[in-house]
Design a protein around this motif. Structure first.
Motif, PDB file in Angstrom:
ATOM      1  N   GLY A 105      54.297 -53.811  37.853  1.00 44.84           N
ATOM      2  CA  GLY A 105      55.216 -53.817  38.986  1.00 44.84           C
ATOM      3  C   GLY A 105      54.505 -53.619  40.313  1.00 44.84           C
ATOM      4  N   THR A 106      53.557 -52.678  40.350  1.00 47.89           N
ATOM      5  CA  THR A 106      52.804 -52.437  41.581  1.00 47.89           C
ATOM      6  C   THR A 106      51.969 -53.652  41.952  1.00 47.89           C
ATOM      7  N   THR A 107      51.359 -54.284  40.962  1.00 49.72           N
ATOM      8  CA  THR A 107      50.556 -55.476  41.231  1.00 49.72           C
ATOM      9  C   THR A 107      51.407 -56.598  41.812  1.00 49.72           C
TER      10      THR A 107
ATOM     11  N   ALA B 272      61.056 -63.855  43.430  1.00 48.12           N
ATOM     12  CA  ALA B 272      60.801 -63.527  42.024  1.00 48.12           C
ATOM     13  C   ALA B 272      59.860 -62.336  41.898  1.00 48.12           C
ATOM     14  N   PHE B 273      58.772 -62.313  42.675  1.00 49.64           N
ATOM     15  CA  PHE B 273      57.822 -61.206  42.601  1.00 49.64           C
ATOM     16  C   PHE B 273      58.485 -59.900  43.021  1.00 49.64           C
ATOM     17  N   ARG B 274      59.314 -59.957  44.055  1.00 46.50           N
ATOM     18  CA  ARG B 274      59.986 -58.743  44.518  1.00 46.50           C
ATOM     19  C   ARG B 274      60.958 -58.232  43.456  1.00 46.50           C
ATOM     20  N   MET B 275      61.744 -59.116  42.890  1.00 41.90           N
ATOM     21  CA  MET B 275      62.730 -58.716  41.897  1.00 41.90           C
ATOM     22  C   MET B 275      62.066 -58.163  40.638  1.00 41.90           C
ATOM     23  N   VAL B 276      61.113 -58.896  40.089  1.00 42.22           N
ATOM     24  CA  VAL B 276      60.460 -58.471  38.855  1.00 42.22           C
ATOM     25  C   VAL B 276      59.574 -57.254  39.107  1.00 42.22           C
TER      26      VAL B 276
ATOM     27  N   ILE C 125      59.970 -54.800  41.365  1.00 42.29           N
ATOM     28  CA  ILE C 125      60.784 -53.594  41.497  1.00 42.29           C
ATOM     29  C   ILE C 125      61.350 -53.186  40.146  1.00 42.29           C
ATOM     30  N   MET C 126      61.791 -54.150  39.348  1.00 42.97           N
ATOM     31  CA  MET C 126      62.326 -53.821  38.021  1.00 42.97           C
ATOM     32  C   MET C 126      61.257 -53.223  37.112  1.00 42.97           C
ATOM     33  N   ALA C 127      60.052 -53.790  37.112  1.00 42.35           N
ATOM     34  CA  ALA C 127      58.977 -53.287  36.260  1.00 42.35           C
ATOM     35  C   ALA C 127      58.534 -51.898  36.702  1.00 42.35           C
ATOM     36  N   LEU C 128      58.412 -51.683  38.002  1.00 47.51           N
ATOM     37  CA  LEU C 128      58.030 -50.369  38.500  1.00 47.51           C
ATOM     38  C   LEU C 128      59.095 -49.336  38.175  1.00 47.51           C
TER      39      LEU C 128
END
Length: 66
Positions: free
Chosen positions: A19-21, A37-41, A43-46
């Motif tokens: 998520g941080t990456t 997509a990067f922002r959504m995934v 934030i969800m992963a973090l």
């Protein structure tokens, strides 16, 4: 600490790093779709990593108290 709690911590660290990456990759200019997509995934992963670490900590403390 049991193996299941250690595995939970490992998975939490993995998702937090992913998520941080993804969120750090947003520093570069990319397309609008990739940014979304990067922002959504990211934030969800973090968030998953943080919540899983909290859950593993609660399980660890509960196993010590029992």
């Amino acid at each position: 600490m049991t193996y299941s709690i250690a595995i939970m911590y490992g998975v939490a660290v993995l998702f937090a790093v992913i998520g941080t990456t993804l969120l750090l990759l947003l520093i570069r200019q990319t397309s609008e779709a990739k940014t979304y997509a990067f922002r959504m995934v990211g934030i969800m992963a973090l968030s998953l990593g943080i919540v899983l670490a909290m859950s593993a900590t609660a399980m660890w403390r509960w196993s010590l108290a029992a």
